[in-house]
Design a protein around this motif. Structure first.
Motif, PDB file in Angstrom:
ATOM      1  N   GLY A   1     -35.279 -31.523   9.097  1.00  0.00           N
ATOM      2  CA  GLY A   1     -36.157 -32.559   9.610  1.00  0.00           C
ATOM      3  C   GLY A   1     -35.513 -33.917   9.799  1.00  0.00           C
ATOM      4  O   GLY A   1     -36.145 -34.835  10.340  1.00  0.00           O
ATOM      5  N   GLU A   2     -34.238 -34.072   9.414  1.00  0.00           N
ATOM      6  CA  GLU A   2     -33.559 -35.356   9.604  1.00  0.00           C
ATOM      7  C   GLU A   2     -33.147 -35.523  11.066  1.00  0.00           C
ATOM      8  O   GLU A   2     -32.783 -34.560  11.741  1.00  0.00           O
ATOM      9  CB  GLU A   2     -32.322 -35.460   8.718  1.00  0.00           C
ATOM     10  N   THR A   3     -33.172 -36.772  11.525  1.00  0.00           N
ATOM     11  CA  THR A   3     -32.809 -37.081  12.910  1.00  0.00           C
ATOM     12  C   THR A   3     -31.328 -37.424  12.999  1.00  0.00           C
ATOM     13  O   THR A   3     -30.807 -38.178  12.171  1.00  0.00           O
ATOM     14  CB  THR A   3     -33.644 -38.258  13.435  1.00  0.00           C
ATOM     15  N   LEU A   4     -30.668 -36.873  14.004  1.00  0.00           N
ATOM     16  CA  LEU A   4     -29.256 -37.164  14.220  1.00  0.00           C
ATOM     17  C   LEU A   4     -29.080 -38.637  14.563  1.00  0.00           C
ATOM     18  O   LEU A   4     -29.809 -39.181  15.392  1.00  0.00           O
ATOM     19  CB  LEU A   4     -28.717 -36.295  15.363  1.00  0.00           C
ATOM     20  N   ALA A   5     -28.112 -39.267  13.914  1.00  0.00           N
ATOM     21  CA  ALA A   5     -27.866 -40.694  14.131  1.00  0.00           C
ATOM     22  C   ALA A   5     -27.117 -40.884  15.443  1.00  0.00           C
ATOM     23  O   ALA A   5     -25.893 -40.845  15.488  1.00  0.00           O
ATOM     24  CB  ALA A   5     -27.059 -41.268  12.969  1.00  0.00           C
ATOM     25  N   CYS A   6     -27.851 -41.092  16.535  1.00  0.00           N
ATOM     26  CA  CYS A   6     -27.208 -41.255  17.848  1.00  0.00           C
ATOM     27  C   CYS A   6     -28.047 -42.200  18.704  1.00  0.00           C
ATOM     28  O   CYS A   6     -28.652 -41.800  19.684  1.00  0.00           O
ATOM     29  CB  CYS A   6     -27.018 -39.914  18.548  1.00  0.00           C
ATOM     30  N   LYS A   7     -28.083 -43.453  18.322  1.00  0.00           N
ATOM     31  CA  LYS A   7     -28.927 -44.413  19.022  1.00  0.00           C
ATOM     32  C   LYS A   7     -28.109 -45.309  19.951  1.00  0.00           C
ATOM     33  O   LYS A   7     -27.048 -45.809  19.584  1.00  0.00           O
ATOM     34  CB  LYS A   7     -29.684 -45.276  18.016  1.00  0.00           C
ATOM     35  N   GLY A   8     -28.634 -45.508  21.150  1.00  0.00           N
ATOM     36  CA  GLY A   8     -28.073 -46.473  22.094  1.00  0.00           C
ATOM     37  C   GLY A   8     -26.623 -46.211  22.427  1.00  0.00           C
ATOM     38  O   GLY A   8     -26.140 -45.086  22.460  1.00  0.00           O
ATOM     39  N   VAL A   9     -25.870 -47.304  22.684  1.00  0.00           N
ATOM     40  CA  VAL A   9     -24.477 -47.185  23.111  1.00  0.00           C
ATOM     41  C   VAL A   9     -23.579 -46.670  21.994  1.00  0.00           C
ATOM     42  O   VAL A   9     -22.449 -46.251  22.242  1.00  0.00           O
ATOM     43  CB  VAL A   9     -23.942 -48.553  23.600  1.00  0.00           C
TER      44      VAL A   9
ATOM     45  N   ALA B   1     -31.856 -39.533  28.130  1.00  0.00           N
ATOM     46  CA  ALA B   1     -33.087 -38.835  28.485  1.00  0.00           C
ATOM     47  C   ALA B   1     -34.238 -39.175  27.538  1.00  0.00           C
ATOM     48  O   ALA B   1     -35.322 -38.611  27.661  1.00  0.00           O
ATOM     49  CB  ALA B   1     -32.843 -37.330  28.481  1.00  0.00           C
ATOM     50  N   LYS B   2     -33.970 -40.082  26.594  1.00  0.00           N
ATOM     51  CA  LYS B   2     -34.967 -40.526  25.610  1.00  0.00           C
ATOM     52  C   LYS B   2     -35.464 -39.368  24.751  1.00  0.00           C
ATOM     53  O   LYS B   2     -36.649 -39.256  24.436  1.00  0.00           O
ATOM     54  CB  LYS B   2     -36.142 -41.218  26.318  1.00  0.00           C
ATOM     55  N   CYS B   3     -34.533 -38.500  24.396  1.00  0.00           N
ATOM     56  CA  CYS B   3     -34.854 -37.372  23.539  1.00  0.00           C
ATOM     57  C   CYS B   3     -34.399 -37.652  22.107  1.00  0.00           C
ATOM     58  O   CYS B   3     -33.621 -38.569  21.855  1.00  0.00           O
ATOM     59  CB  CYS B   3     -34.177 -36.096  24.041  1.00  0.00           C
ATOM     60  N   THR B   4     -34.871 -36.846  21.200  1.00  0.00           N
ATOM     61  CA  THR B   4     -34.509 -36.951  19.789  1.00  0.00           C
ATOM     62  C   THR B   4     -33.914 -35.630  19.331  1.00  0.00           C
ATOM     63  O   THR B   4     -34.440 -34.568  19.640  1.00  0.00           O
ATOM     64  CB  THR B   4     -35.743 -37.277  18.927  1.00  0.00           C
ATOM     65  N   LEU B   5     -32.806 -35.710  18.600  1.00  0.00           N
ATOM     66  CA  LEU B   5     -32.175 -34.528  18.035  1.00  0.00           C
ATOM     67  C   LEU B   5     -32.513 -34.472  16.547  1.00  0.00           C
ATOM     68  O   LEU B   5     -32.242 -35.410  15.803  1.00  0.00           O
ATOM     69  CB  LEU B   5     -30.658 -34.583  18.216  1.00  0.00           C
ATOM     70  N   THR B   6     -33.090 -33.354  16.124  1.00  0.00           N
ATOM     71  CA  THR B   6     -33.534 -33.207  14.744  1.00  0.00           C
ATOM     72  C   THR B   6     -32.987 -31.911  14.168  1.00  0.00           C
ATOM     73  O   THR B   6     -32.957 -30.880  14.854  1.00  0.00           O
ATOM     74  CB  THR B   6     -35.072 -33.185  14.663  1.00  0.00           C
ATOM     75  N   SER B   7     -32.556 -31.948  12.911  1.00  0.00           N
ATOM     76  CA  SER B   7     -32.013 -30.753  12.280  1.00  0.00           C
ATOM     77  C   SER B   7     -33.118 -29.767  11.952  1.00  0.00           C
ATOM     78  O   SER B   7     -34.231 -30.143  11.586  1.00  0.00           O
ATOM     79  CB  SER B   7     -31.248 -31.125  11.007  1.00  0.00           C
ATOM     80  N   VAL B   8     -32.797 -28.498  12.104  1.00  0.00           N
ATOM     81  CA  VAL B   8     -33.699 -27.409  11.718  1.00  0.00           C
ATOM     82  C   VAL B   8     -33.021 -26.685  10.559  1.00  0.00           C
ATOM     83  O   VAL B   8     -32.046 -25.970  10.761  1.00  0.00           O
ATOM     84  CB  VAL B   8     -33.956 -26.436  12.884  1.00  0.00           C
TER      85      VAL B   8
END
Length: 208
Positions: A16-24, A68-75
């Protein structure tokens, strides 16, 4: 591989954690070493829609996800290796084979994306669910038992079907003896050839 591991940053994510990949600052290149990532896009209604899954040993481009304004989340527990563009270019210069391997990996994933568009555009509900399970089984490495910690609603978003239809089709496959589901998130493929025949794809595409 040791050179790549030294240059890449390895991070572990809990379920459930989000991959740290924001902005530039988003990493340029990523490889899922273990576990799985899900890619979700927000809808105008304020919800999220599951677009894709990235399995172990598959590559991803976090910057493209950000655009693409998507979110990557761990499963589940997931390990991801990432690097920035400059680091990757240095590696590719030092290891020419890396560029070729990356090209082959991207070509494979583009082919998967094309197959998925065909699945959504032309196939019946039973063919969509069979195709999804065949794809997951192959991308998992054809294990005896697949772990798919997703709801039927999630699988419905991937196939363009309602959760009721997905559940009904999977029960039908289980009743036919093609799969077994010891748990809602566990799937055993009992007859890979027969399952592939239900996808509507050419017989030549069945894996040996």
């Amino acid at each position: 591989m040791r050179s790549i591991q030294r240059k890449f940053t390895t991070e572990n994510y809990r379920d459930g954690e989000t991959l740290a990949c924001k902005g530039v600052d988003a990493p340029f290149m990523g490889i899922v070493r273990s576990g799985m990532l899900r890619e979700d896009r927000p809808t105008p209604q304020g919800r999220t829609h599951l677009l894709a899954l990235t399995f172990a040993n598959e590559a991803l481009a976090p910057q493209g996800c950000v655009r693409a304004k998507c979110t990557l989340t761990s499963v589940g527990e997931t390990e991801v290796m990432t690097c920035d563009q400059r680091t990757f270019e240095e590696l590719a210069s030092a290891i020419p084979r890396l560029q070729l391997n990356l090209l082959h990996l991207i070509q494979d994933q583009l082919a998967q994306a094309q197959d998925w568009q065909l699945l959504l555009g032309r196939k019946t509900a039973s063919e969509r669910v069979a195709s999804m399970l065949v794809s997951f089984h192959q991308r998992h490495g054809r294990p005896d038992e697949m772990h798919l910690p997703m709801s039927r609603a999630d699988l419905g978003q991937l196939t363009g079907l309602t959760l009721e239809t997905v559940s009904r089709q999977m029960r039908a496959l289980e009743k036919a003896g093609l799969i077994a589901m010891p748990l809602p998130t566990r799937v055993r493929v009992l007859d890979a050839v027969a399952l592939h025949e239900l996808t509507g794809d050419a017989p030549a595409r069945v894996a040996a």
